[in-house]
Design an enzyme around this catalytic site. Sequence first.
Site, PDB file in Angstrom:
ATOM      1  N   GLU A   1       0.835  -1.215   0.000  1.00  0.00           N
ATOM      2  CA  GLU A   1       0.000   0.000   0.000  1.00  0.00           C
ATOM      3  C   GLU A   1       0.867   1.262   0.000  1.00  0.00           C
ATOM      4  O   GLU A   1       0.733   2.138   0.864  1.00  0.00           O
ATOM      5  CB  GLU A   1      -0.972  -0.002   1.193  1.00  0.00           C
TER       6      GLU A   1
ATOM      7  N   GLU B   1      -5.289  -8.738  -0.101  1.00  0.00           N
ATOM      8  CA  GLU B   1      -6.025  -8.341   1.103  1.00  0.00           C
ATOM      9  C   GLU B   1      -7.488  -8.215   0.724  1.00  0.00           C
ATOM     10  O   GLU B   1      -7.857  -7.337  -0.075  1.00  0.00           O
ATOM     11  CB  GLU B   1      -5.499  -7.016   1.677  1.00  0.00           C
TER      12      GLU B   1
HETATM   13  O1  AHR Z   1      -5.306  -5.711   7.063  1.00  0.00           O
HETATM   14  C1  AHR Z   1      -5.203  -4.520   7.777  1.00  0.00           C
HETATM   15  C2  AHR Z   1      -4.530  -3.419   6.989  1.00  0.00           C
HETATM   16  O2  AHR Z   1      -5.322  -3.060   5.907  1.00  0.00           O
HETATM   17  C3  AHR Z   1      -3.207  -3.759   6.376  1.00  0.00           C
HETATM   18  O3  AHR Z   1      -2.150  -3.630   7.249  1.00  0.00           O
HETATM   19  C4  AHR Z   1      -3.088  -2.760   5.271  1.00  0.00           C
HETATM   20  O4  AHR Z   1      -2.297  -3.202   4.212  1.00  0.00           O
HETATM   21  C5  AHR Z   1      -4.525  -2.483   4.892  1.00  0.00           C
HETATM   22  O5  AHR Z   1      -4.797  -1.140   4.825  1.00  0.00           O
END
Ligand code: AHR
Length: 498
Positions: free
Chosen positions: A173, A304
């Site tokens: 990210e 994610e």
């Molecule tokens: O999964 C929680 C967080 O969500 C992670 O650390 C990040 O990559 C995303 O914003």
Amino acid sequence: MAKIIINEHEKLGHINPEVQGHFSEHLGRGIYEGLFVKEDSGIPNVNGMRTDVVTALKEMGVPLLRWPGGCFADEYHWMDGIGPKETRKKMVNTHWGGVTEDNSFGTHEFFELVRQLGCKTYVNGNVGSGSVREMSEWVEYMTFGGLSPMSELRKKNGHEEPWTIDYFGVGNENWGCGGNMTPEYYGNLYRRFQTYVRQYDPEKPIKKVCGGPNVDDVNWTRKVCETTFTQAPGFVHGFMDGLSVHYYVHPGGWDHKGSATEFDNAMWYKTMKKALYIEHLIKIHSDILAQYDTENKVGLIMDEWGGWYDCEPGTNPGFLYQQNTMRDALIAAVTLNIFNNHSDRVKMACIAQMINVLQSVILTEGEKMIKTPTYHIFHMYKGHQDADCVRSTIAENADIGTDEDPVPALQVSASVRDGKYLVTVANMDIDKSYPVELKLADTALTSVKATIVTEDMHAKNTFDDPDAVSEKDFTDIKVENGVAKFTIPACAVLGIKF
Ligand code: AHR
């Protein structure tokens, strides 16, 4: 009567086992307590890894684990997590609750965990606050088998042989918590950092994952692709094997995510619609990627995904601990069906996160452990791993939901491996069951077996009632004239094998 037709001649893609991967970050009680405990804690463990949790995860089938973050990855300095535990440097976990991280779970512990799980590895490097040298030396430490400063250090710390990194993430990210970069800037950094992610063992190439967009940020995808694929003669894959995409379902939006357990019918359908939206994201980002990666060599990495709600009342807001209901089971079912149906491009994915954080498959409390409804979906779907996805269509599907959030009642994917089929059908309708006929386009079915996960929409497992939701045999299914006939209950996920 809904009709599901499986076209056994139309292969959509190969389902990489890694699309059912998991993510565990240094966040809340995900690693510490959830997976890893003190050897003398009184909780049964092998080298610190909880025996109950590892056993349950192996039974469910974990193909891949991503670590150490998430946002944490871009402030993690791996050298702090090696060597004698007593002397490991402590740090503040600024992203997640500002707690002190003692680095007792580091590189050696991660590889011990994946050894016990028998899964592939996805290590995420630090671009945001790390250096090229730091990343390069970590890769050398983990994977170099010859004589070198880093391999000698690894040996000194007790591990003679190199480990295998299957996937390496170059930052996380980086448009946000990983450094607030512009896509052009990150694209250039990606080119530079990945250069030093060396392939020490040609037999075990590391797949490099480039940090991709958040949700529908096509500008990020386009500009990162433009930057990484430009002027790379001979490097037709833009220096990457995968481009990551992150997408969470926040039912009430980022600022009012809503309770994990208390929601009304309208919120249920809003959640379903948002879960189905991931298909649109796969399409838009794949279309851009395809303009650069014309040979379809670069995978879309959905590393994610999952439901993200308000944390449980009374828990540390920085720990992202949430309960898990049938709503999460349905999110998992429709998402994994979508990954299957796009298996030509989606090559790996990680639910966030494995234990005690966000949409977990396992929750723990001291020495107690429960499997969540999401766990049972992963267990049901493991038969899709390493199979070929074949086209499945639904005729006469009902339109349900609300005016604001219309969704189809049923959703499906089907796969075949060694002549054995698995069809997974989700019914998102919370009130109505549906009679269904299921058939192969050109082959008569003879017999089928099925399991089901179904309860009312709020049903969940708790430490007092750990099996309120589970996967059960479903016998109310018969085959007539080569066609399987059954009625799928409301709020259910069915796995049918033949
Ligand atoms: O999964 C929680 C967080 O969500 C992670 O650390 C990040 O990559 C995303 O914003």
